[in-house]
Scaffold this active site. Structure first.
Site, short mmCIF file in Angstrom:
data_model
loop_
_atom_site.label_atom_id
_atom_site.label_comp_id
_atom_site.label_asym_id
_atom_site.label_seq_id
_atom_site.Cartn_x
_atom_site.Cartn_y
_atom_site.Cartn_z
N ARG A 1 -7.70 8.51 -9.53
CA ARG A 1 -8.32 8.59 -8.19
C ARG A 1 -7.25 9.00 -7.15
O ARG A 1 -6.16 8.48 -7.11
CB ARG A 1 -8.92 7.25 -7.82
N THR B 1 1.31 6.81 0.55
CA THR B 1 0.47 5.66 0.17
C THR B 1 0.46 5.44 -1.34
O THR B 1 0.76 6.37 -2.11
CB THR B 1 -1.00 5.91 0.62
N THR C 1 -0.51 1.83 4.50
CA THR C 1 -0.42 3.28 4.32
C THR C 1 0.13 3.83 5.61
O THR C 1 -0.40 3.54 6.68
CB THR C 1 -1.82 3.89 4.10
N SER D 1 0.82 -1.23 0.00
CA SER D 1 0.00 0.00 0.00
C SER D 1 0.84 1.26 0.00
O SER D 1 0.30 2.36 0.11
CB SER D 1 -0.89 0.06 1.24
N THR E 1 -5.95 6.43 8.12
CA THR E 1 -5.74 5.33 7.17
C THR E 1 -7.10 4.70 6.91
O THR E 1 -8.04 4.90 7.68
CB THR E 1 -4.74 4.30 7.74
N GLY E 2 -7.18 3.97 5.81
CA GLY E 2 -8.46 3.35 5.49
C GLY E 2 -9.08 3.99 4.26
O GLY E 2 -8.37 4.55 3.41
C1 SD4 Z 1 -6.50 6.05 0.45
N1 SD4 Z 1 -6.28 6.18 2.84
O1 SD4 Z 1 -5.92 6.28 -0.60
C2 SD4 Z 1 -5.69 5.61 1.65
C3 SD4 Z 1 -5.61 4.13 1.66
C4 SD4 Z 1 -5.11 3.50 2.91
O2 SD4 Z 1 -4.23 1.71 3.99
O3 SD4 Z 1 -5.01 4.10 3.96
N2 SD4 Z 1 -4.74 2.26 2.89
O4 SD4 Z 1 -7.72 6.11 0.56
#
Ligand code: SD4
Length: 333
Positions: free
Chosen positions: A220, A210, A192, A90, A243-244
Site C-alpha cells: 500500500r 512517512t 508524517t 509515522s 497529512t492524514g
Molecule cells: C499516508 N498521509 O500514507 C500518510 C499518512 C499520514 O500522518 O499522513 N500520517 O496516507
C-alpha cells in the site's frame, strides 16, 4: 506550391508567429510578475512551515535558510530530523510497520525548478527523503519503488538498517492479537512530515516523508510520495503539503488543487479550506472516521492550514521565531 497549400502554410506559420510572440510576452510578464514579487518588501522570507509538532525539524531547516542555504537543502535537512527520531511512529526509523511487520517508507521532494523525485515502499533505508533527492538529481526518472529503490540506495552508499524498533514491534504484536484492519487514521496526532520552505532568494521547495498507515496492506502507498497528492510546489505560486488518510488526499489531488486555487487568487487559507471542502462534501460524508490536514504557503510568504477535525497542528518559522500552532478545522459540531 499550389496556392491553397501556400495560403494554408503561410497562415499556419503566421499563426505560429503570433502564438510564439504572445507566448514570449506572456512568459515575460510572468517573469516580471515573479521578479516584482521577489523585489517587493512584502515578501516574507526565509520561512518554513511543516505539518504537526515538528519543532526540531523546522528549527533545523530554518538554520539552513538563515545561513543562506537553499530551500531544497532546508526541507531535506529538516525532514531527516524526523526520519531519525525513533519516537515518531509515522516517519523513518520507528515507523509502525505493515500488517506483516515490515516498515516501508515513502518520500518525495520538489525543488523550485519543478523537479521532483520520489521513493515508494522502501525497506531498511532510514533517510528516504535524501534518497528521493538522489532520484531527482541522479536518475532520468521521478519515482523508484521497493527493491529497485533499495538497490539504488545501496549503490549511492546509503546504510541499511532495521527500522522496526522495539516499541513499534510491540505495538504491531498487540495489533496482531485482533488484526483489525480498518484504514482509519488517528485523528489527534501523527508525525508524517510535509515541509515547505522559502529561502532568502525567494525560492520555494517542499518535501514529505512517512511510513504511511500503520498495519497497512503490504504494497500500500498513500499520498505522501505522490506529486500533487501529499506535496506540490510551483515556485511562481506557492506550495502545499498534506497529512492524514492518503487515500482521501489522492482522490482529490489535494496539494495540487491547493496550489491551483492559489493561482486563481485564493489565499493559502482559503485554498486549504476549499481542498478540505472537496473531501467533506463528497456523497456519503464519511469524513467523521478520518483526518486530513493541509498546510500551504504562497510566493509572498502568506500561509494557511486547515483540517477536517480538531488537533491538526503545524510548526511555522518566520521572523526568526519557530511557533507550534493549532490549525483551524471543519468539524466543529
Ligand atoms: C499516508 N498521509 O500514507 C500518510 C499518512 C499520514 O500522518 O499522513 N500520517 O496516507
Amino acid at each position: 506550391m499550389k496556392r491553397r497549400n501556400f495560403i494554408k502554410k503561410a497562415s499556419a506559420s503566421s499563426l505560429g508567429l503570433i502564438a510564439a510572440s504572445s507566448l514570449i510576452s506572456c512568459q515575460e510578464s510572468k517573469k516580471d510578475k515573479i521578479e516584482n514579487i521577489i523585489k517587493s518588501n512584502n515578501l516574507i522570507r526565509p520561512l518554513v512551515i511543516a505539518t504537526w509538532k515538528t519543532d526540531l525539524a523546522v528549527e533545523t531547516a530554518a538554520k539552513v535558510l538563515e545561513q543562506g542555504g537553499s530551500a531544497l537543502k532546508a526541507v531535506e535537512q529538516g525532514c531527516r530530523v524526523e526520519e531519525a527520531n525513533e519516537k515518531g511512529q509515522s516517519v523513518g526509523k520507528g515507523g509502525l510497520p505493515d500488517r506483516d511487520g515490515e516498515v516501508t517508507l515513502d518520500a518525495c521532494i520538489i525543488d523550485h525548478k519543478g523537479n521532483y523525485g520520489a521513493v515508494l515502499g522502501v525497506k531498511n533505508i532510514k533517510h528516504v527523503i535524501s534518497l528521493a533527492r538522489k532520484v531527482m538529481e541522479k536518475t532520468p526518472h521521478v519515482m523508484l519503488v521497493g527493491e529497485g529503490a533499495k538497490k539504488f540506495a545501496i549503490s549511492e552508499g546509503f546504510k541499511q538498517e532495521n527500522l522496526l524498533t522495539k516499541a513499534s514491534k510491540k505495538a504491531w504484536l498487540k495489533w496482531k492479537e485482533t488484526s483489525m484492519y480498518k484504514p482509519i487514521i488517528n485523528i489527534e496526532n501523527h508525525d508524517t512530515i510535509g515541509m515547505l520552505a522559502i529561502d532568502k532568494k525567494g525560492n520555494i521547495s517542499g518535501a514529505c516523508t512517512t511510513s504511511g498507515l500503520a498495519y497497512k496492506m503490504p504494497g500500500r502507498v498513500g499520498d505522501s510520495p505522490i506529486i500533487g497528492g501529499g506535496l506540490f510546489v510551483d515556485n511562481e505560486i506557492g506550495g502545499a503539503a498534506a497529512t492524514g488518510l492518503g487515500e482521501e488526499v489522492l482522490k482529490t489531488v489535494g496539494s495540487f488543487l491547493i496550489v491551483e486555487l492559489m493561482r486563481q487568487g485564493k489565499t493559502p487559507q482559503e485554498a486549504c479550506e476549499e481542498a478540505i471542502g472537496r473531501i467533506v462534501n463528497k456523497p456519503g460524508k464519511n469524513y467523521k472516521d478520518f483526518q486530513v490536514g493541509y498546510i500551504a504557503v504562497n510566493k509572498q510568504g502568506e500561509t494557511g492550514a486547515y483540517s477536517i477535525h480538531q488537533w491538526f497542528s503545524y510548526n511555522k518559522y518566520v521572523d526568526k521565531v519557530n511557533t507550534h500552532i493549532q490549525s483551524d478545522f471543519f468539524n466543529k459540531v
